[in-house]
Design a protein around this motif. Structure first.
Motif, PDB file in Angstrom:
ATOM      1  N   SER A 107      -3.905   0.288  -2.724  1.00 48.58           N
ATOM      2  CA  SER A 107      -3.719  -0.602  -3.879  1.00 48.58           C
ATOM      3  C   SER A 107      -4.958  -0.608  -4.767  1.00 48.58           C
ATOM      4  O   SER A 107      -4.855  -0.622  -6.003  1.00 48.58           O
ATOM      5  CB  SER A 107      -3.408  -2.024  -3.396  1.00 48.58           C
ATOM      6  N   PHE A 108      -6.139  -0.602  -4.154  1.00 47.41           N
ATOM      7  CA  PHE A 108      -7.395  -0.570  -4.910  1.00 47.41           C
ATOM      8  C   PHE A 108      -7.456   0.689  -5.774  1.00 47.41           C
ATOM      9  O   PHE A 108      -7.782   0.634  -6.971  1.00 47.41           O
ATOM     10  CB  PHE A 108      -8.573  -0.612  -3.929  1.00 47.41           C
ATOM     11  N   LEU A 168      -8.015  -6.443  -5.311  1.00 45.19           N
ATOM     12  CA  LEU A 168      -7.664  -5.903  -6.623  1.00 45.19           C
ATOM     13  C   LEU A 168      -8.608  -6.406  -7.717  1.00 45.19           C
ATOM     14  O   LEU A 168      -8.835  -5.706  -8.714  1.00 45.19           O
ATOM     15  CB  LEU A 168      -6.216  -6.254  -6.972  1.00 45.19           C
ATOM     16  N   ARG A 202      -4.988   0.660  -8.727  1.00 39.13           N
ATOM     17  CA  ARG A 202      -5.463  -0.194  -9.810  1.00 39.13           C
ATOM     18  C   ARG A 202      -6.591   0.498 -10.579  1.00 39.13           C
ATOM     19  O   ARG A 202      -6.623   0.467 -11.817  1.00 39.13           O
ATOM     20  CB  ARG A 202      -5.936  -1.530  -9.243  1.00 39.13           C
ATOM     21  N   TYR A 259      -4.298  -2.090   1.368  1.00 40.98           N
ATOM     22  CA  TYR A 259      -5.387  -2.562   0.511  1.00 40.98           C
ATOM     23  C   TYR A 259      -6.145  -1.422  -0.184  1.00 40.98           C
ATOM     24  O   TYR A 259      -6.378  -1.485  -1.393  1.00 40.98           O
ATOM     25  CB  TYR A 259      -6.368  -3.400   1.341  1.00 40.98           C
TER      26      TYR A 259
END
Length: 403
Positions: free
Chosen positions: A314-315, A15, A318, A311
C-alpha cells in the motif's frame, strides 16, 4: 508511540508517510513494461485512420448484394483488390466488387463487405451467396481518436497498456522512478542459503520473499544482508543503508530480549506505532529514522509476507500514485472452516477457485509455515472474534503476486 492499533488505523498512519514526489524518467517502449506512467497520454492518431474492413471478403454496395442467398447468388464484376495498408485507387460502382482484407481501407463507393467464405470467384466475376453487411466496416477512430486521453498518470504499464501506448504513437514514455526499498534481515540464527545450517539456524527466506514482493509492487529491492542481534550492529546497518524510499526490517520487533530493532528505533529514531490487532503479523512496527520510513516486519515468514502485502504494498502504491488499489476484496463461499482470532482481525491463507467463487484452507495456518504462502492465492479475512463455518460467505483478498 501508539500501540495496539486496528488494521485500519495502522494502514492510515503508514499511508500518511508515503509522501513526496518520485522523480520521472523517460524510457523507450521496450523498457517501459511494468513501470508506472507519470503523465496522461492522449492519442496522437486516429485508429483506424480511415474506414476499414473487419474481415477478409469483398467490398461492394449493400444494395447490390441485399438479395444474395445460396439459392440465388448475386454476380458482381471483380475490379481489383485492397490489401491492408494499400488503398484501392478507383471507385466501386453499381454491380462491382473489390477484394479486401482485414484492416484494408474500404474503397470509395463501397458501403458493405461480404465474408470471403460466402463467395466464389469465377474469372472476372465473384458470386455472393449471402448479403453484404455494413456491420463489418470499422469506422474511422472507432478504437482511438486523436487528442483523446486513454492512459492516465499512475497507470501500471501492463502488456495491453504498453501496446495501447504504441498504437497511440508514442515511442518513449515518461514513468516514475522505481522506489528504492531496503531489505534488512536480523537474527543470530539467520544464515544465507548455501551456507552450513547450524543447530537452531534458519535460512534467510524472508529477504527473498520480500525481494519478490517489492519487485511485484513496482519497487527496486536493495538487499542489505543480515545483521546479528546486537544493537550497535543494527544501528550501524540502518544508518548506512543509503538513499532509500522505504526500509524493511525482518525480525527483532517483538517483546523478547533479543528483539533489538524495536529498541534501536525507539532510541535513535521515532516509532510511530507498534503492534497491530491482527493475526498473523501482530508485532508490526512503523518508524522514522533520520526521515526514512521504516517498516519493521515480524520475523515469522508468513507474518513477514502478509504484513508487507497489507502495508508495504500500500505504501509503494501511494508513492507511485497508482490508479489501481493495492488489493481488491472479493466474496467467496468457504469450502472448509476458518478459525478467527480473539480480539484480532485474522488473515488466513486460502486457495480461491474462480469462477466458482469458493475458497478452502491451505492447511496448517501457523505463521512459521512458509509453505502455506506457496500454496495460497488469497487471504481469507475474518473480523475479530469470528470463525467462518463451511458454506459461509467470507471476504478474501486475492494475492496479486500469484499467477
Amino acid at each position: 508511540m501508539r500501540q495496539d492499533l486496528s488494521v485500519e488505523e495502522a494502514l492510515e498512519l503508514v499511508l500518511r508517510e508515503a509522501r513526496g514526489e518520485l522523480s520521472v524518467e523517460e524510457l523507450p517502449l521496450r523498457e517501459a513494461y511494468g513501470r508506472v506512467l507519470a503523465e496522461d497520454l492522449a492519442s496522437l492518431v486516429d485508429h483506424p485512420d480511415q474506414e476499414d474492413s473487419a474481415i477478409d471478403g469483398y467490398a461492394c454496395r449493400e444494395e447490390d448484394a441485399r438479395a444474395a442467398s445460396p439459392e440465388n447468388p448475386v454476380r458482381l464484376r471483380f475490379i481489383g483488390e485492397a490489401p491492408a495498408g494499400r488503398a484501392f485507387r478507383g471507385e466501386v460502382g453499381r454491380g462491382e466488387a473489390v477484394a479486401v482484407y482485414t484492416g484494408a481501407p474500404i474503397p470509395k463507393g463501397a458501403d458493405a463487405v461480404v465474408r470471403v467464405e460466402d463467395t466464389r470467384r469465377e474469372g472476372d466475376f465473384v458470386l455472393l451467396f449471402a448479403p453484404a453487411s455494413p456491420q463489418d466496416l470499422r469506422p474511422k477512430g472507432g478504437d482511438l481518436r486523436r487528442g483523446e486521453v486513454y492512459l492516465r498518470r499512475g497507470d501500471l504499464l501492463t502488456p495491453g497498456r504498453l501496446g495501447l501506448a504504441a498504437a497511440m504513437g508514442y515511442p518513449r514514455l515518461r514513468v516514475f522512478r522505481r522506489p528504492r526499498v531496503g531489505i534488512l534481515t536480523t537474527g543470530d540464527e539467520v544464515v544465507e542459503p548455501g551456507e552450513p545450517l547450524p543447530f537452531g539456524g534458519v535460512y534467510n527466506a524472508n529477504a527473498y520473499s520480500l525481494m519478490g514482493l517489492v519487485l511485484e509492487a513496482g519497487g527496486e529491492p536493495v538487499l542489505l544482508g543480515k545483521v546479528p542481534d546486537r544493537p550497535e550492529e543494527v544501528l550501524k546497518r540502518l544508518e548506512g543503508a543509503g538513499p532509500l524510499d522505504l526500509l524493511l526490517t525482518s525480525g527483532g520487533v517483538s517483546m523478547g530480549a533479543y528483539d533489538v530493532v524495536r529498541k534501536v528505533l525507539e532510541e535513535a529514531g521515532e516509532v510511530i506505532f507498534w503492534r497491530v490487532r491482527q493475526q498473523p503479523g501482530g508485532p508490526l512496527l512503523f518508524a522514522r529514522l533520520q526521515g526514512l520510513p521504516v517498516l519493521g516486519l515480524p520475523g515469522n515468514p508468513v507474518s513477514t509476507m502478509v504484513t508487507f502485502f497489507l502495508y508495504g504494498r500500500s505504501f509503494l502504491f501511494r508513492l507511485l500514485q497508482r490508479t489501481e488499489p493495492p488489493y481488491r476484496p472479493l466474496k467467496a463461499r468457504a469450502l472448509t472452516p476458518f478459525k478467527g482470532a480473539r480480539g484480532k482481525k485474522a488473515f488466513r491463507r486460502g486457495v480461491l477457485l474462480l469462477p466458482e467463487g469458493t475458497v478452502r484452507t491451505t492447511g496448517d495456518q501457523g505463521s512459521f509455515v512458509l509453505r502455506s504462502m506457496a500454496l495460497a492465492n488469497a487471504l481469507v479475512v475474518l473480523p475479530p472474534d469470528r470463525d467462518a463455518r463451511e458454506g459461509e460467505e467470507v471476504e478474501v483478498l486475492p494475492l496479486t503476486f500469484v499467477p
